[in-house]
Design a protein around this motif. Sequence first.
Motif, mmCIF file in Angstrom:
data_model
loop_
_atom_site.group_PDB
_atom_site.id
_atom_site.type_symbol
_atom_site.label_atom_id
_atom_site.label_comp_id
_atom_site.label_asym_id
_atom_site.label_seq_id
_atom_site.Cartn_x
_atom_site.Cartn_y
_atom_site.Cartn_z
ATOM 1 N N ALA A 209 0.814 -1.225 0.000
ATOM 2 C CA ALA A 209 0.000 0.000 0.000
ATOM 3 C C ALA A 209 0.847 1.276 0.000
ATOM 4 O O ALA A 209 0.316 2.358 -0.239
ATOM 5 C CB ALA A 209 -0.937 -0.005 1.199
ATOM 6 N N ASP A 210 2.146 1.156 0.247
ATOM 7 C CA ASP A 210 3.037 2.322 0.231
ATOM 8 C C ASP A 210 3.363 2.784 -1.183
ATOM 9 O O ASP A 210 4.075 3.771 -1.363
ATOM 10 C CB ASP A 210 4.354 2.003 0.957
ATOM 11 C CG ASP A 210 4.172 1.808 2.447
ATOM 12 O OD1 ASP A 210 3.234 2.399 3.020
ATOM 13 O OD2 ASP A 210 4.973 1.061 3.043
ATOM 14 N N PHE A 211 2.868 2.081 -2.184
ATOM 15 C CA PHE A 211 3.199 2.365 -3.579
ATOM 16 C C PHE A 211 1.941 2.591 -4.407
ATOM 17 O O PHE A 211 0.902 2.005 -4.139
ATOM 18 C CB PHE A 211 3.967 1.192 -4.206
ATOM 19 C CG PHE A 211 5.248 0.879 -3.531
ATOM 20 C CD1 PHE A 211 6.431 1.460 -3.957
ATOM 21 C CD2 PHE A 211 5.286 -0.001 -2.468
ATOM 22 C CE1 PHE A 211 7.628 1.172 -3.331
ATOM 23 C CE2 PHE A 211 6.480 -0.296 -1.829
ATOM 24 C CZ PHE A 211 7.652 0.289 -2.258
ATOM 25 N N LEU A 212 2.087 3.396 -5.432
ATOM 26 C CA LEU A 212 1.059 3.530 -6.458
ATOM 27 C C LEU A 212 1.469 2.637 -7.616
ATOM 28 O O LEU A 212 2.661 2.548 -7.954
ATOM 29 C CB LEU A 212 0.961 4.984 -6.931
ATOM 30 C CG LEU A 212 0.600 6.003 -5.857
ATOM 31 C CD1 LEU A 212 0.702 7.417 -6.419
ATOM 32 C CD2 LEU A 212 -0.806 5.731 -5.326
ATOM 33 N N ALA A 213 0.522 1.980 -8.241
ATOM 34 C CA ALA A 213 0.838 1.066 -9.342
ATOM 35 C C ALA A 213 1.654 1.747 -10.432
ATOM 36 O O ALA A 213 2.581 1.147 -10.986
ATOM 37 C CB ALA A 213 -0.444 0.477 -9.921
ATOM 38 N N GLU A 214 1.356 3.011 -10.731
ATOM 39 C CA GLU A 214 2.074 3.699 -11.808
ATOM 40 C C GLU A 214 3.558 3.906 -11.507
ATOM 41 O O GLU A 214 4.342 4.122 -12.417
ATOM 42 C CB GLU A 214 1.404 5.028 -12.187
ATOM 43 C CG GLU A 214 1.150 5.966 -11.043
ATOM 44 C CD GLU A 214 -0.230 5.798 -10.409
ATOM 45 O OE1 GLU A 214 -0.614 6.710 -9.671
ATOM 46 O OE2 GLU A 214 -0.901 4.779 -10.624
ATOM 47 N N GLU A 215 3.940 3.797 -10.231
ATOM 48 C CA GLU A 215 5.357 3.929 -9.896
ATOM 49 C C GLU A 215 6.180 2.757 -10.424
ATOM 50 O O GLU A 215 7.391 2.848 -10.554
ATOM 51 C CB GLU A 215 5.540 4.055 -8.382
ATOM 52 C CG GLU A 215 4.985 5.347 -7.836
ATOM 53 C CD GLU A 215 5.107 5.424 -6.342
ATOM 54 O OE1 GLU A 215 5.903 6.260 -5.875
ATOM 55 O OE2 GLU A 215 4.402 4.656 -5.643
ATOM 56 N N PHE A 216 5.518 1.663 -10.724
ATOM 57 C CA PHE A 216 6.193 0.471 -11.235
ATOM 58 C C PHE A 216 6.147 0.378 -12.760
ATOM 59 O O PHE A 216 6.562 -0.614 -13.334
ATOM 60 C CB PHE A 216 5.559 -0.790 -10.640
ATOM 61 C CG PHE A 216 5.814 -0.938 -9.171
ATOM 62 C CD1 PHE A 216 7.015 -1.463 -8.707
ATOM 63 C CD2 PHE A 216 4.863 -0.546 -8.257
ATOM 64 C CE1 PHE A 216 7.257 -1.598 -7.358
ATOM 65 C CE2 PHE A 216 5.087 -0.673 -6.900
ATOM 66 C CZ PHE A 216 6.288 -1.200 -6.447
ATOM 67 N N LYS A 217 5.631 1.419 -13.407
ATOM 68 C CA LYS A 217 5.391 1.381 -14.849
ATOM 69 C C LYS A 217 6.615 0.934 -15.651
ATOM 70 O O LYS A 217 6.496 0.103 -16.555
ATOM 71 C CB LYS A 217 4.924 2.755 -15.333
ATOM 72 C CG LYS A 217 4.514 2.762 -16.779
ATOM 73 C CD LYS A 217 3.964 4.111 -17.192
ATOM 74 C CE LYS A 217 3.551 4.060 -18.650
ATOM 75 N NZ LYS A 217 2.987 5.325 -19.086
ATOM 76 N N ALA A 218 7.784 1.442 -15.330
ATOM 77 C CA ALA A 218 8.995 1.100 -16.092
ATOM 78 C C ALA A 218 9.343 -0.382 -15.985
ATOM 79 O O ALA A 218 9.926 -0.950 -16.906
ATOM 80 C CB ALA A 218 10.176 1.938 -15.610
ATOM 81 N N TRP A 219 8.985 -1.017 -14.897
ATOM 82 C CA TRP A 219 9.352 -2.418 -14.670
ATOM 83 C C TRP A 219 8.174 -3.370 -14.846
ATOM 84 O O TRP A 219 8.362 -4.580 -14.897
ATOM 85 C CB TRP A 219 9.918 -2.595 -13.255
ATOM 86 C CG TRP A 219 11.040 -1.667 -12.985
ATOM 87 C CD1 TRP A 219 12.327 -1.765 -13.450
ATOM 88 C CD2 TRP A 219 10.990 -0.463 -12.227
ATOM 89 N NE1 TRP A 219 13.073 -0.707 -13.011
ATOM 90 C CE2 TRP A 219 12.277 0.118 -12.249
ATOM 91 C CE3 TRP A 219 9.984 0.184 -11.521
ATOM 92 C CZ2 TRP A 219 12.583 1.290 -11.602
ATOM 93 C CZ3 TRP A 219 10.293 1.366 -10.868
ATOM 94 C CH2 TRP A 219 11.576 1.907 -10.915
ATOM 95 N N MET A 220 6.964 -2.836 -14.911
ATOM 96 C CA MET A 220 5.753 -3.654 -14.911
ATOM 97 C C MET A 220 5.777 -4.821 -15.906
ATOM 98 O O MET A 220 5.395 -5.935 -15.541
ATOM 99 C CB MET A 220 4.514 -2.780 -15.136
ATOM 100 C CG MET A 220 3.222 -3.475 -14.799
ATOM 101 S SD MET A 220 3.051 -3.913 -13.062
ATOM 102 C CE MET A 220 2.716 -2.326 -12.341
#
Length: 144
Positions: A42-53
């Motif tokens: 919950a400390d992260f927004l999904a879009e923060e992982f966009k580069a690695w998703m």
Amino acid sequence: MSQIERHVISVEQPADVRDARLRPLFELWDSRRRGRCMPARADFLAEEFKAWMPNLVLYEVEGEASSFRLKVRLSGTAIVELDGADLTGRYLDELIDPARHPAIYRSYGQCIAARAARYEWADTEPHEPVYSVRRIPFRSFCKL
């Protein structure tokens, strides 16, 4: 013929991550710990992982420390393409050769027990790493 050498380390700082493409992922994870041993999902927004998703697989840990299962919560598009199927919702032990279970689960178990990020790669000298894997636990996925 090239010699393959495997390496696994617990990550203490971003410089420990050999693959520069993955170093920012550890930096993000590390920044969200805020003095805790690991951050929560919950400390992260999904879009923060966009580069690695496309290359991420998120597993949920189910069970007890002595006997746990890993359920695929999310499988990135590059992983789906590589696997030839979307494995979301499936358990890792159903997907791999039973002969490999002890080694695979030992590696994940060490990550979970240490509550620390782990970085793994294999080299074929003198070339670049054959693969590079990061295991970064989140509190909400590691209930053990």
